[in-house]
Design a protein around this motif. Structure first.
Motif, PDB file in Angstrom:
ATOM      1  N   THR A 151       0.823  -1.212   0.000  1.00 35.25           N
ATOM      2  CA  THR A 151       0.000   0.000   0.000  1.00 35.25           C
ATOM      3  C   THR A 151       0.861   1.268   0.000  1.00 35.25           C
ATOM      4  O   THR A 151       0.560   2.210  -0.735  1.00 35.25           O
ATOM      5  CB  THR A 151      -0.964   0.014   1.206  1.00 35.25           C
ATOM      6  N   THR A 152       1.923   1.278   0.791  1.00 37.17           N
ATOM      7  CA  THR A 152       2.774   2.475   0.774  1.00 37.17           C
ATOM      8  C   THR A 152       3.541   2.547  -0.541  1.00 37.17           C
ATOM      9  O   THR A 152       3.825   3.643  -1.048  1.00 37.17           O
ATOM     10  CB  THR A 152       3.728   2.507   1.977  1.00 37.17           C
TER      11      THR A 152
ATOM     12  N   VAL B 282      -5.382  -8.892  -0.526  1.00 39.57           N
ATOM     13  CA  VAL B 282      -4.319  -9.557   0.235  1.00 39.57           C
ATOM     14  C   VAL B 282      -4.908 -10.342   1.415  1.00 39.57           C
ATOM     15  O   VAL B 282      -4.478 -11.464   1.711  1.00 39.57           O
ATOM     16  CB  VAL B 282      -3.260  -8.539   0.713  1.00 39.57           C
ATOM     17  N   ALA B 283      -5.916  -9.765   2.061  1.00 37.74           N
ATOM     18  CA  ALA B 283      -6.556 -10.482   3.180  1.00 37.74           C
ATOM     19  C   ALA B 283      -7.182 -11.791   2.681  1.00 37.74           C
ATOM     20  O   ALA B 283      -7.076 -12.841   3.329  1.00 37.74           O
ATOM     21  CB  ALA B 283      -7.610  -9.597   3.845  1.00 37.74           C
TER      22      ALA B 283
ATOM     23  N   ARG C 122      -4.397 -14.368   1.877  1.00 37.71           N
ATOM     24  CA  ARG C 122      -3.767 -14.998   3.041  1.00 37.71           C
ATOM     25  C   ARG C 122      -4.684 -16.072   3.632  1.00 37.71           C
ATOM     26  O   ARG C 122      -4.223 -16.966   4.331  1.00 37.71           O
ATOM     27  CB  ARG C 122      -3.398 -13.953   4.100  1.00 37.71           C
TER      28      ARG C 122
ATOM     29  N   LEU D  28     -10.396  -4.067  -9.124  1.00 38.41           N
ATOM     30  CA  LEU D  28     -10.568  -2.653  -8.797  1.00 38.41           C
ATOM     31  C   LEU D  28     -11.724  -2.415  -7.848  1.00 38.41           C
ATOM     32  O   LEU D  28     -11.699  -1.475  -7.057  1.00 38.41           O
ATOM     33  CB  LEU D  28     -10.725  -1.843 -10.084  1.00 38.41           C
ATOM     34  N   ALA D  29     -12.739  -3.267  -7.889  1.00 34.01           N
ATOM     35  CA  ALA D  29     -13.833  -3.145  -6.929  1.00 34.01           C
ATOM     36  C   ALA D  29     -13.392  -3.622  -5.551  1.00 34.01           C
ATOM     37  O   ALA D  29     -13.902  -3.164  -4.534  1.00 34.01           O
ATOM     38  CB  ALA D  29     -15.043  -3.938  -7.405  1.00 34.01           C
ATOM     39  N   CYS D  30     -12.457  -4.550  -5.516  1.00 31.70           N
ATOM     40  CA  CYS D  30     -11.955  -5.080  -4.246  1.00 31.70           C
ATOM     41  C   CYS D  30     -10.876  -4.171  -3.666  1.00 31.70           C
ATOM     42  O   CYS D  30     -10.997  -3.691  -2.555  1.00 31.70           O
ATOM     43  CB  CYS D  30     -11.407  -6.492  -4.474  1.00 31.70           C
ATOM     44  N   GLY D  31      -9.820  -3.970  -4.422  1.00 29.96           N
ATOM     45  CA  GLY D  31      -8.701  -3.173  -3.943  1.00 29.96           C
ATOM     46  C   GLY D  31      -7.663  -4.037  -3.262  1.00 29.96           C
ATOM     47  O   GLY D  31      -7.936  -5.172  -2.849  1.00 29.96           O
ATOM     48  N   PRO D  32      -6.439  -3.508  -3.139  1.00 25.74           N
ATOM     49  CA  PRO D  32      -5.317  -4.305  -2.630  1.00 25.74           C
ATOM     50  C   PRO D  32      -5.507  -4.869  -1.217  1.00 25.74           C
ATOM     51  O   PRO D  32      -5.133  -6.012  -0.965  1.00 25.74           O
ATOM     52  CB  PRO D  32      -4.152  -3.314  -2.677  1.00 25.74           C
ATOM     53  N   VAL D  33      -6.058  -4.091  -0.300  1.00 29.38           N
ATOM     54  CA  VAL D  33      -6.106  -4.567   1.093  1.00 29.38           C
ATOM     55  C   VAL D  33      -7.043  -5.762   1.235  1.00 29.38           C
ATOM     56  O   VAL D  33      -6.706  -6.773   1.852  1.00 29.38           O
ATOM     57  CB  VAL D  33      -6.506  -3.411   2.043  1.00 29.38           C
ATOM     58  N   GLY D  34      -8.219  -5.669   0.662  1.00 29.20           N
ATOM     59  CA  GLY D  34      -9.140  -6.803   0.708  1.00 29.20           C
ATOM     60  C   GLY D  34      -8.583  -8.005  -0.029  1.00 29.20           C
ATOM     61  O   GLY D  34      -8.739  -9.155   0.412  1.00 29.20           O
TER      62      GLY D  34
ATOM     63  N   LEU E 205     -15.591  -8.174   2.899  1.00 27.82           N
ATOM     64  CA  LEU E 205     -14.533  -9.131   3.210  1.00 27.82           C
ATOM     65  C   LEU E 205     -15.053 -10.373   3.928  1.00 27.82           C
ATOM     66  O   LEU E 205     -14.691 -11.503   3.565  1.00 27.82           O
ATOM     67  CB  LEU E 205     -13.421  -8.467   4.029  1.00 27.82           C
TER      68      LEU E 205
ATOM     69  N   MET F 213       2.235   1.819  -3.395  1.00 30.14           N
ATOM     70  CA  MET F 213       1.309   2.464  -4.335  1.00 30.14           C
ATOM     71  C   MET F 213       1.246   3.962  -4.097  1.00 30.14           C
ATOM     72  O   MET F 213       1.236   4.756  -5.049  1.00 30.14           O
ATOM     73  CB  MET F 213      -0.075   1.831  -4.228  1.00 30.14           C
TER      74      MET F 213
END
Lengths: 422, 422
Positions: free
Chosen positions: B98-99, B262-263, B266, B254-260, B231, B101
């Protein structure tokens, strides 16, 4: 269900705009590039997107975006511009933010029937308000937590330099800013949980200063700690801020994305300061991407409390009219009563100083905003206290209808700001 | 730490490209619009972004994007183009997606020093490979789960119409596709968990068909269920697919995004089929946004197993060279040994049919892909079985070096496909 959702677009096409709009509606509901057996009249009737209206605009000779196909093969092609509104039955998707995004802003921008496409606005049925809690604090909750009465904007600043300060150095700067009378401070978006300034150590050091200052003066400065990172860490970092008496967290919207953001919102007990870094790649070309009026609604639905809108006379490429349109959108209800309006606090930042308060108030006609100045405070020739004072003076004068030149004769800090930044 | 990360850009500017690159480096590391007291030489030395190199390109008279300021005030402005590489010390951010990006693609695209900016590629130090697990299945794991030997691509299709089918109607279509010999089926991105086709009911109905077919024939068709949503629901839906013996889930990136994302990664025990709907708004203007070569690396780091790359001779605006560049990027390592390369399976789709297999194989030189045809299979004049057969025939012929016209004389299903779609 008979509720529908609406999306309005600006488009350009070598085709008749009605044909282009029909292609968009087909692509985003029941269609594919050839008719398929399962696309029955009943399905089409119940689920097809509808072209609600088309308003033709002037045509042009050269298209803004490459890759459009179609139109006359013999004459020089003309590119027709139009405003178009499409609608979808909510039964296609249910009140889902993610499926909404795939529907209104999915496989559309690449269509070869289009040489330009911009999502301008959306209107959502109340089912979305029932499904998503929206901003938890908004304008009133933010004012309450920051202890700023309703007679002026929150005056804020950003930790600079963006990277490189240790937790102790950050806290020392925060002490100086608290003494200067600031209302609000935010991390830079480049600073999250880097090795030279770990999140937990930064919260501990900064909140010790803010809490000590609050005990002494009764004023608790709001600090937006940048929690953007992996979801587990974001939730943990939120809890750390809360446990230390902090009153705000910050998220970079595009680095986080909607799913992580909503998960954080459902967990959060603090206002979420939403940073739009990267917004330029969604908006810089006027014939592509998003108007902020449409885009900010997605994040208000997801639960943002503060939304960045750039600033008047900013250091970026955006013009002032666009900045004000964005800020007014943030302050306008996105649902009709009895649903809440999901209004959020616009954040003005980028190249801001005391002088930009005047055009901001004149154009916005509201003081419900966070007015964030970086260099405009810490680089004031007489220091941050004079920097904050100059901005308070500027807002008081602007709200009283005075002009900058006249106010600068009354207030020495403002006069020095004009000399330095004007 | 002395590791650095690198980002290369195409830019256009009314200034000297060196000045524009310096502004980018300042904005994205230690700078603000005026010098601030805390920006010491030590911080600058340790944390400033560095301009690694600048390669000037031809200048032009008219800028592609509005809002640029600067350059000569007296002469007609010229806009200088250049390829630029910047680098940052990893100590600024740590190995954080995220940082990263916010750093490489944050407040850059709006800079008024630029009239165009495109992120072309990134190179990340091994610390990122240690921090993010990347694709869990990739090419080999997908082939194993789908039971497709390594002598051809996976042949796939999409449930169409995109919206409107009930779970039972979806399952009936899946039965027909299984009988037709398909390897892979995906939900449309418009179909997630809508009221007329709830996720759990769809999984139950579809997996009953797929499991029955697998027991009877030994071939378990891979179905990518679209889990995109909140999520908690995404994780629960993943578990539902796994519990029913399913072998793939799909996410709209793009509707999800990186944070969701990656969660989910995992948590996941299944391949993640990554859908790029909305990619057009990031890429359609060549002077703005992202090259896919850069963008797909972010999602491979986050853990995608399959990445959409559009298709040859597609229905969208993208040209074939760009499609192949994207697919080759997916198949190329993004880290050097001893780190894994994080290669992923490219997904060709949009207007695909048997005939497009030939240019695809000729240009890509690989069979490690999912070749997804919607109408090209279900709208084959002799039905889906003939549709799948025509594509298998096409790939066999293309791999054997035959031409479409010659192969069509050997294979009747291929001949009928040529007559219908050629």
């Amino acid at each position: 269900m008979s509720e529908r959702l609406f999306a309005s677009y600006w488009l350009e096409t070598p085709l008749d705009p009605a044909a282009a709009a029909a292609a968009m509606a087909g692509e985003q509901s029941t269609g594919t590039f050839v008719a398929v057996p399962g696309e029955t009249p009943e399905i089409h009737e119940r689920h097809a997107a509808r072209v609600e209206h088309i308003r033709p605009l002037a045509a042009v000779d050269a298209p803004p975006l490459p890759g459009a196909r179609g139109g006359s093969a013999t004459e020089r092609p003309r590119y027709n511009r139009a405003e178009v509104e499409l609608s979808w039955p909510i039964e296609n998707l249910g009140p889902s933010l993610t499926t909404l995004m795939a529907t209104i802003a999915g496989n559309l921008f690449e269509l070869s029937q289009l040489s330009g496409l911009r999502l301008r606005d959306i209107r959502l049925p109340p089912a979305f308000a029932a499904a998503y809690p929206g901003p938890q604090f908004g304008v009133a909750g933010t004012r309450r937590l920051a202890g700023v009465e309703e007679d002026r904007p929150l005056i804020g600043t950003i930790i600079k330099p963006s990277v490189g300060l240790s937790p102790a150095a950050t806290a020392a700067l925060v002490r100086e800013l608290c003494e200067a009378g600031i209302d609000f401070i935010k991390d830079d978006e480049l600073q999250a949980d880097g090795p030279h300034c770990p999140f937990d150590a930064r919260v501990e050091a900064v909140m010790a200063v803010i809490n000590e200052h609050a005990e002494r003066t009764g004023k608790k400065v709001m600090f937006a700690f940048n929690v953007t990172g992996e979801l587990d860490a974001m939730l943990r970092h939120h809890d750390t801020v809360l446990a230390h008496g902090g009153t705000c967290i910050m998220v970079s919207l595009l680095a986080c994305g909607p799913v992580g953001f909503v998960a954080l919102r459902r967990h959060a007990a603090l206002p979420i300061h939403a940073h739009r870094n990267g917004w330029g790649y969604l908006s810089r070309h006027p014939a592509l991407g998003f108007d902020y009026v449409a885009w900010q609604k997605l994040w208000r639905l997801a639960g943002a409390d503060h939304m960045h809108v750039n600033g008047m006379v900013n250091k970026f490429s955006e013009d002032d009219a666009s900045v004000i349109r964005s800020a007014k959108a943030c302050l306008s209800p996105m649902f009709a009563p009895p649903a809440r309006g999901y209004e959020v606090m616009p954040v003005f930042s980028s190249g801001q100083w005391a002088g930009t308060a005047f055009p901001t108030f004149a154009a916005l006609g509201s003081i419900d905003l966070i007015f964030a100045a970086g260099g405009g405070i810490v680089a004031h020739p007489d220091g941050p206290r004079a920097g904050v004072a100059s901005i308070r003076q500027a807002w008081a004068a602007a709200q009283a209808g005075e002009r900058l030149e006249d106010a600068a004769r009354t207030y020495p800090e403002l006069a020095r700001a004009v000399a330095a930044f004007g």
